[in-house]
Design an enzyme around this catalytic site. Structure first.
Site, short mmCIF file in Angstrom:
data_model
loop_
_atom_site.label_atom_id
_atom_site.label_comp_id
_atom_site.label_asym_id
_atom_site.label_seq_id
_atom_site.Cartn_x
_atom_site.Cartn_y
_atom_site.Cartn_z
N HIS A 6 0.84 -1.20 0.00
CA HIS A 6 0.00 0.00 0.00
C HIS A 6 0.87 1.25 0.00
CE1 HIS A 6 -2.81 2.86 2.21
NE2 HIS A 6 -3.52 2.48 1.18
N GLU A 33 -0.32 -0.98 -4.66
CA GLU A 33 -1.36 0.05 -4.73
C GLU A 33 -0.69 1.40 -4.64
OE1 GLU A 33 -4.36 2.94 -2.86
OE2 GLU A 33 -2.30 2.44 -2.33
N ASP A 35 -1.61 5.98 -5.51
CA ASP A 35 -2.63 6.99 -5.78
C ASP A 35 -2.17 7.90 -6.92
OD1 ASP A 35 -4.28 6.42 -3.23
OD2 ASP A 35 -2.21 6.66 -2.52
N HIS A 48 -0.51 10.69 -2.40
CA HIS A 48 -1.83 10.39 -1.82
C HIS A 48 -2.76 11.60 -1.80
CE1 HIS A 48 -4.95 9.76 1.23
NE2 HIS A 48 -4.95 8.54 0.74
N GLU A 108 -5.17 3.83 -7.83
CA GLU A 108 -6.34 4.52 -7.26
C GLU A 108 -6.34 5.96 -7.76
OE1 GLU A 108 -6.84 4.97 -2.93
OE2 GLU A 108 -8.39 6.41 -3.50
O1 G3P Z 1 -7.19 1.84 -2.12
C1 G3P Z 1 -7.27 1.48 -0.78
C2 G3P Z 1 -6.93 2.63 0.11
O2 G3P Z 1 -5.69 3.13 -0.28
C3 G3P Z 1 -7.97 3.71 0.06
O3 G3P Z 1 -7.76 4.72 0.98
O4 G3P Z 1 -7.05 6.94 1.73
O5 G3P Z 1 -5.41 5.08 1.73
O6 G3P Z 1 -6.17 6.10 -0.40
P1 G3P Z 1 -6.54 5.74 0.99
CA CA Z 2 -5.02 4.71 -1.88
#
Ligand code: G3P
Ligand code: CA
Length: 240
Positions: A6, A33, A35, A48, A108
């Site tokens: 993440h 993952e 952003d 993020h 994302e």
């Molecule tokens: O995509 C899962 C998670 O990353 C979503 O929340 O705020 O960490 O981007 P956030």
């Molecule tokens: Ca995310």
């Protein structure tokens, strides 16, 4: 159960930086993952937040910065114990860093209120320009207009549903939204990842990925519940 790095190995290195992705690759991660945003001059970048306040101590918003301006900011400024300089990377640089290690890439797209108009076409074209990349990609977004536009552009792009402030009582309407965009994945927060909720979503035909799972006990419970994947800041979570 997939173990998804993440924001890279963001428990060990500044989130969403090349250092965090390189470390995750070194730890053997194959699922990632991150952003995606876009600079004022149209470069897809990985970070993020919509602004740089939390990471770099700057009020600037990514949408208002040229890529060259963004690159001057240290997004590791508040990372302990090592705040040494790391710039927010371009999407291209992140993919180069992950390289052939990539099994699953969850991009994302942060596009609340359509702050980056046309990002769907741009990202899809980007994925299609690189051999094999689209097949490895799973696109998710908290912004459902964004998911709808991706679906309109492509009938078979893999989409993941995300819901702001989701609770158990809101799961039924959320499943309706996820169905409406033909999502294949449903991503839910750990705080509502109860056995019954996981079962309900899987029964509805979705893969369930849970965020953010940083404790080994939680990870083992998710596996026992039949969760398909967990997002974790510690890609070595099962070895801890
Ligand atoms: O995509 C899962 C998670 O990353 C979503 O929340 O705020 O960490 O981007 P956030
Ligand atoms: Ca995310």
């Amino acid at each position: 159960m997939r173990i998804i790095a993440h924001r890279g190995a963001s428990g060990y290195a500044p989130e969403n930086t090349l250092k965090a992705f390189s470390l995750a690759v070194g730890m053997g991660a194959s699922d990632f993952e991150f952003d995606v945003h876009r600079t004022k001059d149209g470069v897809l970048v990985v970070h993020h937040d919509y602004d740089l306040k939390r990471t770099a101590g700057s009020e600037a918003r990514i949408a208002d910065l040229a890529y060259s301006e963004l690159r001057k900011l240290n997004v590791a400024a508040h990372f302990a114990p090592d705040p040494s300089f790391q710039a927010a990377p371009s999407l291209e640089a992140v993919l180069d860093e992950i390289g052939p290690a990539a099994g699953l890439l969850n991009l994302e797209v942060k596009n609340d209120g359509n702050v980056y108009p046309g990002i769907e076409e741009q990202l899809l074209a980007f994925l299609e320009e690189r051999a094999g990349l689209r097949q490895k990609s799973l696109i998710s977004s908290f912004d459902h207009g964004t998911l709808r536009r991706f679906r309109a552009l492509s009938p078979d792009l893999r989409l993941g549903y995300l819901g702001h402030g989701l609770s158990t009582v809101l799961l039924a309407p959320a499943l309706g939204w996820a169905r409406a965009v033909k999502a294949v994945n449903f991503h839910m927060a750990l705080r509502i990842a109860f056995r019954a909720n996981v079962a309900l979503i899987r029964k509805a035909g979705f893969n369930v990925f849970v965020y953010t799972v940083n404790g080994r006990e939680d990870a083992l419970r998710m596996r026992e519940f039949g969760v398909d994947g967990i997002f974790t800041n510690y890609p070595d979570i099962m070895e801890k």
